[in-house]
Every structure is written in C-alpha cells, then in structure tokens.
Scaffold this motif. Structure first.
Motif, short mmCIF file in Angstrom:
data_model
loop_
_atom_site.label_atom_id
_atom_site.label_comp_id
_atom_site.label_asym_id
_atom_site.label_seq_id
_atom_site.Cartn_x
_atom_site.Cartn_y
_atom_site.Cartn_z
N SER A 1 -28.12 34.89 25.47
CA SER A 1 -26.68 35.04 25.63
C SER A 1 -26.11 35.80 24.43
O SER A 1 -26.40 35.46 23.27
CB SER A 1 -26.03 33.65 25.72
OG SER A 1 -24.64 33.73 25.54
N GLU A 2 -25.30 36.80 24.72
CA GLU A 2 -24.71 37.59 23.64
C GLU A 2 -23.70 36.76 22.84
O GLU A 2 -23.58 36.92 21.62
CB GLU A 2 -24.04 38.84 24.22
CG GLU A 2 -23.73 39.90 23.20
CD GLU A 2 -24.97 40.36 22.40
OE1 GLU A 2 -24.82 40.56 21.18
OE2 GLU A 2 -26.05 40.51 22.99
N SER A 3 -22.98 35.86 23.50
CA SER A 3 -22.00 35.03 22.78
C SER A 3 -22.70 34.09 21.80
O SER A 3 -22.20 33.85 20.70
CB SER A 3 -21.13 34.25 23.75
OG SER A 3 -21.91 33.33 24.49
N VAL A 4 -23.87 33.58 22.18
CA VAL A 4 -24.63 32.70 21.27
C VAL A 4 -25.17 33.53 20.10
O VAL A 4 -25.13 33.09 18.95
CB VAL A 4 -25.78 31.99 22.03
CG1 VAL A 4 -26.67 31.22 21.06
CG2 VAL A 4 -25.21 31.04 23.07
N ARG A 5 -25.64 34.75 20.38
CA ARG A 5 -26.11 35.63 19.29
C ARG A 5 -24.99 35.89 18.29
O ARG A 5 -25.20 35.87 17.08
CB ARG A 5 -26.61 36.96 19.85
CG ARG A 5 -27.94 36.90 20.55
CD ARG A 5 -28.36 38.32 20.97
NE ARG A 5 -29.41 38.29 21.96
CZ ARG A 5 -30.70 38.22 21.67
NH1 ARG A 5 -31.07 38.16 20.42
NH2 ARG A 5 -31.60 38.19 22.63
N GLU A 6 -23.77 36.16 18.78
CA GLU A 6 -22.63 36.43 17.91
C GLU A 6 -22.26 35.19 17.09
O GLU A 6 -21.93 35.30 15.90
CB GLU A 6 -21.44 36.90 18.73
CG GLU A 6 -21.63 38.30 19.31
CD GLU A 6 -20.53 38.68 20.29
OE1 GLU A 6 -19.58 37.89 20.49
OE2 GLU A 6 -20.63 39.79 20.86
N ALA A 7 -22.33 34.02 17.72
CA ALA A 7 -22.01 32.78 17.00
C ALA A 7 -23.04 32.54 15.89
O ALA A 7 -22.67 32.16 14.76
CB ALA A 7 -21.99 31.60 17.96
N ILE A 8 -24.30 32.79 16.17
CA ILE A 8 -25.35 32.61 15.16
C ILE A 8 -25.16 33.61 14.03
O ILE A 8 -25.27 33.26 12.85
CB ILE A 8 -26.75 32.74 15.81
CG1 ILE A 8 -27.00 31.52 16.71
CG2 ILE A 8 -27.83 32.89 14.75
CD1 ILE A 8 -28.25 31.62 17.55
N LEU B 1 -24.97 23.73 24.28
CA LEU B 1 -25.66 24.69 23.41
C LEU B 1 -24.81 25.07 22.20
O LEU B 1 -25.32 25.12 21.08
CB LEU B 1 -26.07 25.94 24.19
CG LEU B 1 -26.82 27.01 23.39
CD1 LEU B 1 -28.08 26.44 22.77
CD2 LEU B 1 -27.13 28.20 24.27
N ASP B 2 -23.52 25.32 22.39
CA ASP B 2 -22.66 25.70 21.27
C ASP B 2 -22.59 24.59 20.21
O ASP B 2 -22.67 24.86 19.00
CB ASP B 2 -21.25 26.04 21.76
CG ASP B 2 -21.22 27.31 22.59
OD1 ASP B 2 -22.07 28.20 22.34
OD2 ASP B 2 -20.37 27.41 23.49
N LEU B 3 -22.45 23.35 20.66
CA LEU B 3 -22.41 22.24 19.72
C LEU B 3 -23.75 22.05 19.03
O LEU B 3 -23.80 21.73 17.83
CB LEU B 3 -22.00 20.95 20.42
CG LEU B 3 -20.51 20.83 20.77
CD1 LEU B 3 -20.24 19.59 21.59
CD2 LEU B 3 -19.66 20.84 19.52
N ALA B 4 -24.85 22.26 19.75
CA ALA B 4 -26.18 22.13 19.14
C ALA B 4 -26.36 23.17 18.04
O ALA B 4 -26.89 22.87 16.96
CB ALA B 4 -27.26 22.28 20.20
N VAL B 5 -25.91 24.40 18.29
CA VAL B 5 -26.00 25.46 17.27
C VAL B 5 -25.12 25.10 16.07
O VAL B 5 -25.54 25.22 14.91
CB VAL B 5 -25.60 26.83 17.87
CG1 VAL B 5 -25.41 27.87 16.78
CG2 VAL B 5 -26.63 27.28 18.88
#
Length: 186
Positions: A15-22, A85-89
């Motif tokens: 997911s691109e949004s997860v990549r950006e958050a990381i 997933l967002d909370l786990a990250v």
C-alpha cells in the motif's frame, strides 16, 4: 539515511499510504535522534494462528552510524489494536522511539575526567600562597583562597592534593585544591 528504507510486505498487498506513513515515521526518528544509516520494516499480514489470528506484525531494524542496530519486534502480548495495520505501524515506531531514547540517554552519561594529583613543594605562609608539583614535574602556584574546606593551614611540604589547573597572569595556577586523605583517597 545512507540507503533507502526497505519495506517488505508479507501476506498483505503493498500500500502506498502505508509506505508514506513509514517514511514519515523514519524521517521523524532521524530528526529527533540523529542520522540512521539503514532501516528495514517487515509487515506481516494476519495469519491463521489461534492466538494471533487477526493481528498484523511489524518488525523494524534500524542501523545506526556507530555500527549498532536497534531491533523492534512485535510485543509478546497480543494487543488487539494491532488488528488495524495503521495502529500496528504506529505502535511499532513508538517502541522504536523508546529504544532510541534509552540509547541516547545512556550515551549522555557524563564522564568526569580525573583531576590531576600533585604534592606541595614550597610554602609561603606569610603571603598566603604555596606551590605544588604536578605528576609531570611542573611547578604550579596556588593561593589560600583556592584551597577547599579551609585546609590551607594543614598543607605542608609533601602533602598530596588534587587540583584543577588554569592559566593565571604569571603562568599555571591551581584552583579548587583539595587535600587527599589517607592512602590518596579523596
């Protein structure tokens, strides 16, 4: 960072949004704790295991400039918030911040340099000053006001002292002169 962050998706769609958050989390770590040389983030999707069936697993490995690494794995207790997933990250990077903060705190422990030791060599009781010889053989002047704990009158030739050296008007001068106790103990 010297190398681009590696993000590995296992069992979930990238997911691109997860990549950006990381990337934002990594930038925040670098801004707050200094340069990172490398970062690898592994995201594992929910598995079919009984205890952790619906939870994401986030593992982070940070390489630091001094050659050390910080590893952050999933916590031992199953946290139901890790089903998102967002909370786990976010939780994984929160643990990374704590680990880096502890490393920084341990690195900031002050190490006090040992004060030089000398021995009193010449006296001038009338003038209120004396001279001491440092361990490297130099003669250093000190005034009675530089002696701590009112010990000036107890100083005689051969008395061992610790001192802090500074440059005075006429050469090296000792300040904060402290009488050493028995067996050279302070």
């Amino acid at each position: 960072m010297e190398t681009a962050a590696q993000i590995d998706f296992q069992g979930i769609e990238p997911s691109e949004s997860v990549r950006e958050a990381i990337a934002a989390h990594i930038a925040g770590l670098e801004q707050r704790y200094g340069r990172l040389t490398a970062c690898r983030v592994v995201l594992k999707g929910p598995g079919g295991h009984h205890r952790t069936g619906g939870l994401y697993e986030v593992n982070i490995r940070l390489a630091l400039p001094d050659g050390r690494e910080v590893d952050v794995g999933r916590t031992a207790t199953a946290d139901e918030r890790d089903a998102d997933l967002d909370l786990a990250v976010n939780n994984a990077f929160k643990r990374a911040r704590r680990r880096l903060q502890v490393r920084r705190m341990h690195g900031q422990v002050k190490v006090h340099e040992a004060r030089p030791i000398g021995a009193v060599t010449r006296l001038d009781a009338a003038g209120g000053f004396r001279f001491l010889e440092s361990t490297d053989g130099r003669e250093v002047y000190f005034h009675q006001n530089s002696v701590l704990d009112g010990a000036f009158s107890r100083l005689s030739v051969g008395t061992r002292v610790t001192f802090a050296e500074e440059i005075g008007e006429k050469g090296p001068q000792a300040s904060t002169v402290r009488l050493l106790g028995k067996h050279g103990l302070r």
